[in-house]
Design a protein around this motif. Structure first.
Motif, PDB file in Angstrom:
ATOM      1  N   ASN A   1       1.043  -1.141   0.235  1.00 56.05           N
ATOM      2  CA  ASN A   1       0.239  -0.005  -0.109  1.00 56.05           C
ATOM      3  C   ASN A   1       0.995   1.298  -0.067  1.00 56.05           C
ATOM      4  OD1 ASN A   1      -1.532  -1.961   0.460  1.00 56.05           O
ATOM      5  ND2 ASN A   1      -2.859  -1.101   2.030  1.00 56.05           N
ATOM      6  N   ALA A   2       0.447   2.653  -0.443  1.00 62.08           N
ATOM      7  CA  ALA A   2       0.811   3.809  -0.613  1.00 62.08           C
ATOM      8  C   ALA A   2       0.016   5.109  -0.351  1.00 62.08           C
ATOM      9  CB  ALA A   2       1.364   3.259  -1.953  1.00 62.08           C
ATOM     10  N   LEU A   3       0.559   5.724   0.696  1.00 60.78           N
ATOM     11  CA  LEU A   3      -0.374   6.665   1.000  1.00 60.78           C
ATOM     12  C   LEU A   3       0.831   8.003  -0.441  1.00 60.78           C
ATOM     13  CD1 LEU A   3      -1.858   8.344   2.596  1.00 60.78           C
ATOM     14  CD2 LEU A   3       0.245   8.664   4.071  1.00 60.78           C
ATOM     15  N   LEU A  33       4.542  16.157   3.944  1.00 63.22           N
ATOM     16  CA  LEU A  33       4.096  15.335   4.067  1.00 63.22           C
ATOM     17  C   LEU A  33       4.782  14.267   3.515  1.00 63.22           C
ATOM     18  CD1 LEU A  33       2.448  16.913   0.047  1.00 63.22           C
ATOM     19  CD2 LEU A  33       1.167  16.184   2.095  1.00 63.22           C
ATOM     20  N   ARG A  34       5.410  14.227   3.129  1.00 63.92           N
ATOM     21  CA  ARG A  34       6.359  12.569   3.470  1.00 63.92           C
ATOM     22  C   ARG A  34       6.492  12.524   5.380  1.00 63.92           C
ATOM     23  NH1 ARG A  34       8.095  10.795  -1.544  1.00 63.92           N
ATOM     24  NH2 ARG A  34       8.251  12.822  -2.569  1.00 63.92           N
ATOM     25  N   GLN A  35       6.105  13.616   5.857  1.00 68.26           N
ATOM     26  CA  GLN A  35       6.555  13.091   7.565  1.00 68.26           C
ATOM     27  C   GLN A  35       5.789  12.431   8.090  1.00 68.26           C
ATOM     28  OE1 GLN A  35       7.951  17.148   9.743  1.00 68.26           O
ATOM     29  NE2 GLN A  35       9.895  16.527   8.827  1.00 68.26           N
ATOM     30  N   ARG A  36       4.075  13.099   6.921  1.00 74.58           N
ATOM     31  CA  ARG A  36       2.963  12.196   8.099  1.00 74.58           C
ATOM     32  C   ARG A  36       2.237  11.068   6.693  1.00 74.58           C
ATOM     33  NH1 ARG A  36       3.988  17.384   8.930  1.00 74.58           N
ATOM     34  NH2 ARG A  36       1.649  18.241  10.141  1.00 74.58           N
ATOM     35  N   GLY A  37       3.613  10.435   5.910  1.00 71.36           N
ATOM     36  CA  GLY A  37       3.041   8.964   6.231  1.00 71.36           C
ATOM     37  C   GLY A  37       3.053   9.328   4.050  1.00 71.36           C
TER      38      GLY A  37
END
Length: 73
Positions: A1-3, A33-37
């Protein structure tokens, strides 16, 4: 899965678009955005406000182009 995070609109006041401010803003958005996954981040770029050189500098690549036609055009 990818966010996946898709930025449809980002805004920086005209008087703030000089120098490196816009580039630093893009880097900030990307890092948040990357810090949030988010493992995939996409930015939409309008042809008349093309900030794609900054995205390329950050390692982004062109993925697709979208053409639109509005009623009455």
């Amino acid at each position: 899965n990818a966010l996946m995070a898709i930025n449809d609109a980002i805004y920086l006041k005209k008087e703030s678009r000089k120098g490196w401010t816009g580039f630093h803003f893009l880097k900030y958005c990307d890092s948040q955005l990357r810090q949030r996954g988010a493992s995939v981040v996409a930015f939409h770029v309008k042809p008349h406000i093309d900030f794609s050189p900054g995205l390329v500098r950050m390692g982004y690549a062109l993925n697709e182009k979208v053409y639109m036609k509005f009623s009455g055009d």
